[in-house]
Every structure is written in C-alpha cells, then in structure tokens.
Scaffold this motif. Structure first.
Motif, PDB file in Angstrom:
ATOM      1  N   THR A   1      -1.303  21.420 -21.989  1.00 19.82           N
ATOM      2  CA  THR A   1      -1.977  21.338 -20.691  1.00 19.82           C
ATOM      3  C   THR A   1      -1.380  22.319 -19.700  1.00 19.82           C
TER       4      THR A   1
ATOM      5  N   ARG B   1      -4.946  16.471 -15.760  1.00 20.31           N
ATOM      6  CA  ARG B   1      -6.243  16.371 -16.430  1.00 20.31           C
ATOM      7  C   ARG B   1      -7.286  15.671 -15.579  1.00 20.31           C
TER       8      ARG B   1
ATOM      9  N   ASN C   1      -8.809  12.937 -16.004  1.00 24.29           N
ATOM     10  CA  ASN C   1      -9.927  12.499 -16.838  1.00 24.29           C
ATOM     11  C   ASN C   1     -10.531  11.192 -16.357  1.00 24.29           C
ATOM     12  N   HIS C   2      -9.871  10.509 -15.429  1.00 20.10           N
ATOM     13  CA  HIS C   2     -10.383   9.237 -14.929  1.00 20.10           C
ATOM     14  C   HIS C   2     -11.280   9.414 -13.704  1.00 20.10           C
TER      15      HIS C   2
ATOM     16  N   LEU D   1     -11.703   5.201 -18.375  1.00 18.36           N
ATOM     17  CA  LEU D   1     -11.569   6.549 -18.910  1.00 18.36           C
ATOM     18  C   LEU D   1     -10.122   6.933 -19.181  1.00 18.36           C
TER      19      LEU D   1
ATOM     20  N   SER E   1     -11.982  19.017 -16.146  1.00 14.39           N
ATOM     21  CA  SER E   1     -12.751  17.984 -16.832  1.00 14.39           C
ATOM     22  C   SER E   1     -13.822  17.362 -15.957  1.00 14.39           C
TER      23      SER E   1
ATOM     24  N   SER F   1     -16.084  21.836 -23.773  1.00 16.18           N
ATOM     25  CA  SER F   1     -15.073  21.471 -22.784  1.00 16.18           C
ATOM     26  C   SER F   1     -14.517  22.734 -22.149  1.00 16.18           C
TER      27      SER F   1
END
Length: 689
Positions: free
Chosen positions: A15, A78, A80-81, A109, A339, A507
C-alpha cells in the motif's frame, strides 16, 4: 489476536509502495551504488536518531499497540469502509474558503483483521473491561479512522453524526503512540526478513543490541508524538551535531552510527517504508468511536482549506493587474481515496454571485493510461526489431496487440462518453492515430471467430505499423487521456454541485485519486459600471468648472490660469463634492468575491478621487500660469479616461461570451489557452502536481 500479530507486512508495504514517487529496483544491497547508499532517504528519522538521547530503558511500546497502529494506518490509507464522500465548499471572501466533509461509513466493509484491531484497542483502552457486568451493559463501539488531517492545521475538528451529536475521538497523542509502535514493528520485520539478518552484519547487530533498538524506538516516538518535527536535511545539519573525537568515540556515538548506517544501506528496500513514514509524519489520523449496532453511519466534520500562494512575482503582478470584473475563477484541488467510487462536490457563494460553470477533472485512469503507453511503445519496439517467425510467437504478439488496442478503444470510448455527457464534442484531430488504431481493432474483432480461423488479423494488417503505435502512445501522454471530465449543467445560481463516480471495473492503482474542481463565478446583481461612469464624469465636470471660473475663460488650461484668493473654499468644493458622490456608489466590501469582481470600478473611482485631490493640492499651493493649467488638464483627463475604460467594460458586459471550461487537453482545441484563476485552494497536507 493472533491474526493481527501475524499480519502480513507485505500488504501494508505494498500500500505504501503505491505512493513511491521515484521507481527503484528492489534487490540486494550489493547492487546499490555508493551514491544511493550514502543518500538519506528518511532525513527526519536520521536527524531524530542523531539528536534524541540514547535511552537507558526501552520506551513503552507494546506489541498490541503496534498491531492496532498498523491496522489504523491501513484503514486510513485504503479507506475501504467509506462508500461516499461529499465536500461542501463555501466561497464568500477572496482567498478564503470553508469546507464541510461528509463521509458515508459502512462497518461491514471492514476486513476481519481491521475489525479485530479495533476491538483489541477497545479492550486495551477501556477500563470497564475489568467489570464484566458493566461491559455487557455498555453500548458496543468500534474505533474507526475516518480521514487524515494535515499536521499543518491546528484547528480543532469535531466529528458529528447525522443527528448532530458529537462523537468521541482519540487524542493525537494516543494515535501517535500507536503509530510509533506499529512503524517500529514494521521496520523491524522488514529488516528481519533480509538474509543478512541471520549472518554477521550491521543489520544483525542492530537487531541484537538493545540500545540500538531502543534508540530507534525513541526516535520514532519523538517524531510522531512531538508537536513539531525536524524539517532540515541531515546532510546540511550534520555540522551542527557535536561528535566526539575518533580516538575517544563514545558508545552512544557508535550506536547512532550503527542505526543510521543500516537505514542508508537498505535505503532502496526501505523506500516504501519511507513513504509510509512520511504519511504518518505529515498527517494526523482522525479516529472516532462508532456504534457497532448500526452498519451505516453518516459523519461530517469541518476540514481546513489552504490557499495556494502565487508562484513568481510576475504571476502575482499579472493577477493583480488583470481585470476580473467579468468573471472570478476558482480551482479546488483535492485527493480522494483510490477505492472510493462516489464523490460529490457542492459549492456555495454569497448572494449576488452566481456559479456560471463548474467542472470536475480526476486522474482516475492515469495509471491505466501510463501502463497502456508503455505497452504500445514496447510493442512498437518489438515490431521494429524483428517479425515473429514461429506461429507461437505470432500468436502471442497478436494477443498482446489485441489486449493493448482493446484497452485503447475502451479508453477512447470513456473519454467520448464524458464529452457527450457534458454536452461537448471531443476533438479527434489531436487523437487521429489513436482513433485509427481503435477503429482497426473494432474492425478486426469481427474477423476472429470462436475457432480462431483468422489467427492474426492485426499482425497481418499492413496499416498497423510501429510508427502508428508510437504515435498513439505520444497522443495518450500529450492529450491527458488518463483524466476524465464531468461538468455541472444546471442553471447558474449561488449553489452548484458536481458528481463523480468511478465506473472503471478495474481497481484503481495508487493510494489516491487527484481531483481538480474549477468554478467560474460572475456578478448576478445586475449592477453595471454605469454609476461609476457617472461619478467619473461628475468629478471631471467639477474640476473643469472650477478651473473655468478661476481662469474666467471656457478653456482654463492655458498660460493665463490664475489661482484664487479664496483657495480654502475652492479646495472644500473639490473635496466635498466627489467625496459625497463616492458615498452614493454601490461598491461591495473589498475583501469579498463580489468586491473582487468589481475591483476595476473601485480602482477607477479611486483614480477619480485622486484627481480631485491633486487639483485641490495645486490650487491650495497658489500655483499660477502654465503649471496650474497643465495640472488642471491632467486632473480633468484622468476621470474622463476612467469613464472611457468603464464604458468599454460595459460594452463587453452586454456581449459576454460563455465561460471557458478548465478541461483536459483531449477536450480542448489546439488553439485554446489556459484559463487563468484568481484563487487556488487545496486540501491541506499535499502538493498537487
């Protein structure tokens, strides 16, 4: 618990590797040149190592805190949530903006390791965990990083939910200690994975000696928990550090040199770690407690916005002299998580100022465009060197051509749809080579059936040459095909919005997506420069009449101009009449956007007043003859010149052309010039490239 302790370091390093600005070969230290070994890749950490006292005991950094810190940093990177991000911008004053950010958080998530880390921190920090009955009666919560805030901002940030209730959040000191623990464990894991760590070497010595490890922990802890951090370069500040003579080298000096030498020796292998450390040093993590019983949470907080300063002195001068009476242009630069699939910008202005145009440009396809450019040039190089002789080689090259041209066709289709959605036409003149290759791919697609009877329709096509592939690669770079475009098409008002959604099935590579939002504002009050024109004419008429009465002639600008015996009364007339008329002008406050739009009218009105003051000064000093006539002529001509300039501006207002959009080069004509901006704002903590 064990999942977090055995967390794969490669995930977080990967990352962080997406943020690498300079690509470097990952390999053994034997392949690293002496210049790379000696160059400091983490100057702040090295300076902290050289200045922090060597501790006599290990700093209080725990394994559990390291697991939580790495998980929090992973969630902050990230994100991602986060399902949706909305930024509400308000522009009222020139050079000042406010921003309210709304995030849509979905707890489901989060991956299992992130959830377990949040629960672990809840157990470590909650005193009620010692009382089972109290723990069961308490509302279950989970600590989740919402965003990263630049350390340049010191304003307090409160996170509220949809009902307006403030949510508890971690202090920055607590978060910094967790990050220090995690970054030390991560660095130790990277060094331990090297083969040299199991052999007699500097890295094995560093991992074995306690004082060296404690010094590294103390340096990371000082960097992350202190309010300020070193900004200078280690190489430039080394002369300030007092070193003992070589004959009496101290143990602390040897310990510092050991840690610094290992960091420099493994600089290429620690490049991704350096990027990760840079993120932790330059940002605060905003970690809040959310109700675990609810899956979706709508949170909002006021985030700071910084004004980007003008660069060169010539640019600042051009902005100052450039008339913005017609339009006021603003650019807002931001970075959103890679994301994220939905992003919304809402802009508001003061009453009387309308947002005439609003556009949004992102570099969401920049990584795909860069990869496609490299593939096209590699295929062109292969075609130039030799043609495939074997059927297997020809088949492989054909498949590579189909894959590259298919991605090129998809990229062009996305850009054409962006232009069509904005109600514009994409200029194919600068993309002639790319369009030709895309049409060639679409026509060859129908020649390949399921049995692959025609095995190489592209390779056998004489129009597909290496020069065409190179031309398409150059066009992708020159025309910014990696940037998409969306525009606001609603009626102009004091409120506008732009919506962006990532529709690419692939992605997005990288840690962020850069966003450029451009707004064009105009004066919607209906007030034109006519009142200022009348004011300038009135001042010129007053000066002329006073001069004519003093000279006793309709032409008071000759050699016979004489002063007045009652100069005080004449000066009072020249000062009071323009001053009274100036108070009747409808001029907004100078620091507002509306005042910035009418700043030319304000300046010319001030020029007219200055003319009246100049005429008063000449008459008060009892000047006679040609000097008085010349000064009266000058002070009469200046208001007339101001009225002429404003009349020309009024004519342009009547025939105002549509606002020019700030768009990527693939949507602009070759003759289009860059749109100048009056103010550039950016979310804090980064530089827009």
């Amino acid at each position: 618990m064990e999942i977090i302790r055995t967390r794969k370091i490669s995930e977080l390093v990967a990352t962080a590797g997406s943020m690498s600005r300079i690509p470097a070969q990952r390999g053994d230290t034997e392949g690293v040149g002496p210049e790379a070994v000696q160059s400091p890749r983490m100057p702040s950490l090295e300076q902290a190592i050289r200045t922090v006292p060597v501790p006599g005991a290990p700093p209080p950094l725990s394994r559990e805190g390291a697991a939580v810190g790495l998980a929090f940093l992973d969630m902050a990177l990230r994100q991602n949530h986060i399902r949706r991000l909305t930024e509400r911008l308000s522009f009222v004053e020139h050079g000042v903006a406010s921003r309210t950010t709304e995030v849509d958080v979905r707890l489901s998530l989060l991956d299992p390791s992130q959830r377990e880390a949040s629960h672990l921190f809840q157990r470590l920090s909650s005193r009620s965990a010692r009382d089972p009955e109290q723990e069961q009666s308490a509302t279950p919560t989970i600590w989740v990083p919402v965003t990263r805030i630049s350390r340049l901002s010191v304003s307090p940030i409160d996170v509220v939910d949809a009902a307006g209730n403030k949510l508890p959040r971690l202090t920055q000191y607590e978060t910094s200690r967790l990050l220090a623990s995690g970054l030390y464990r991560l660095l130790k894991g990277i060094l331990s994975s090297r083969p040299e760590s199991r052999q007699p070497s500097n890295v094995s010595r560093l991992l074995r000696e306690e004082q060296a490890r404690w010094l590294l922990q103390a340096a990371l802890l000082a960097l992350l928990t202190d309010r300020s951090r070193p900004l200078g370069d280690v190489e430039q500040d080394e002369h300030r550090i007092l070193r003992p003579p070589a004959a009496s080298a101290s143990e602390a000096h040897d310990c510092r040199e050991l840690v610094v030498s290992v960091l420099r020796q493994y600089g290429p292998q620690l490049e991704s770690y350096a990027d990760l450390l840079d993120v932790a040093l330059n940002n605060y993590l905003l970690v809040t407690a959310l109700d675990l019983a609810k899956d979706d949470h709508l949170l909002s907080y006021d985030a700071p916005v910084h004004l980007r300063e003008q660069g060169r002195a010539a640019d600042r001068a051009s902005v100052w002299f450039r008339s913005t009476s017609a339009r006021y242009r603003i650019q807002y630069l931001a970075r959103i998580p890679a994301s994220l699939r939905s992003y919304h910008v809402v802009a508001e202005t003061e009453p009387g100022v309308h947002i005439e145009a609003m556009s949004l440009v992102t570099d969401v396809d920049e990584a795909n465009a860069t990869e496609l450019t490299a593939d096209l040039r590699a295929l062109a190089d292969r075609q130039r060197r030799h043609k495939p002789r074997r059927q297997t080689e020809a088949r492989l090259l054909e498949l590579e051509l189909q894959s590259a041209l298919g991605r090129l066709s998809e990229l062009l289709r996305s850009r054409r749809w962006d232009a069509s959605q904005a109600g514009l036409e994409m200029t194919d003149g600068a993309l002639r080579g790319s369009s030709r290759l895309a049409d060639l791919y679409l026509s060859a697609e129908s020649l390949v059936n399921e049995q692959d009877r025609i095995e190489a329709p592209l390779l056998t096509n004489p129009t597909l040459t290496a020069d065409n592939l190179d031309q398409a690669a150059d066009e992708i770079e020159a025309q910014q095909l990696g940037s998409d475009f969306s525009v606001e098409n609603d009626q102009a008002s004091s409120r506008a919005h732009a919506y962006w959604r990532r529709t690419s099935p692939r992605s997005s590579d990288g840690e962020h997506t850069s966003v450029t939002c451009t707004l064009t504002l105009r004066d919607a009050t209906g007030v034109r420069p006519g009142s200022v024109i009348a004011f300038a004419l009135a001042v010129a008429t007053t000066i002329y009449l006073v001069g004519a009465l003093l000279a006793g002639s309709p032409w008071p600008y000759g050699r016979s101009a004489n002063g007045s015996s009652n100069a005080d009364a004449v000066v009072a007339v020249l000062l009071l009449v323009p001053g009274f008329l100036y108070t009747r002008l409808d001029l907004p406050m100078r620091h507002t956007i509306l005042g910035h739009l009418r700043r030319q009218s304000r300046r010319l009105a001030h020029l007219s007043i200055a003319s009246a003051v100049g005429a008063s000064a000449v008459i008060a000093t009892d000047v006679h003859g040609s000097a008085l006539g010349g000064m009266l002529a000058l002070t009469t001509a200046l208001p007339l010149l101001a009225a002429a300039i404003l009349h020309r501006r009024l004519a342009k207002h009547r025939d105002l052309a549509p606002a020019r959009l700030s768009a990527p080069r693939w949507l602009l004509t070759p003759a289009a010039k860059p749109v100048p901006t009056d103010a550039v704002f950016q979310s804090t903590g980064w530089h827009h490239e």
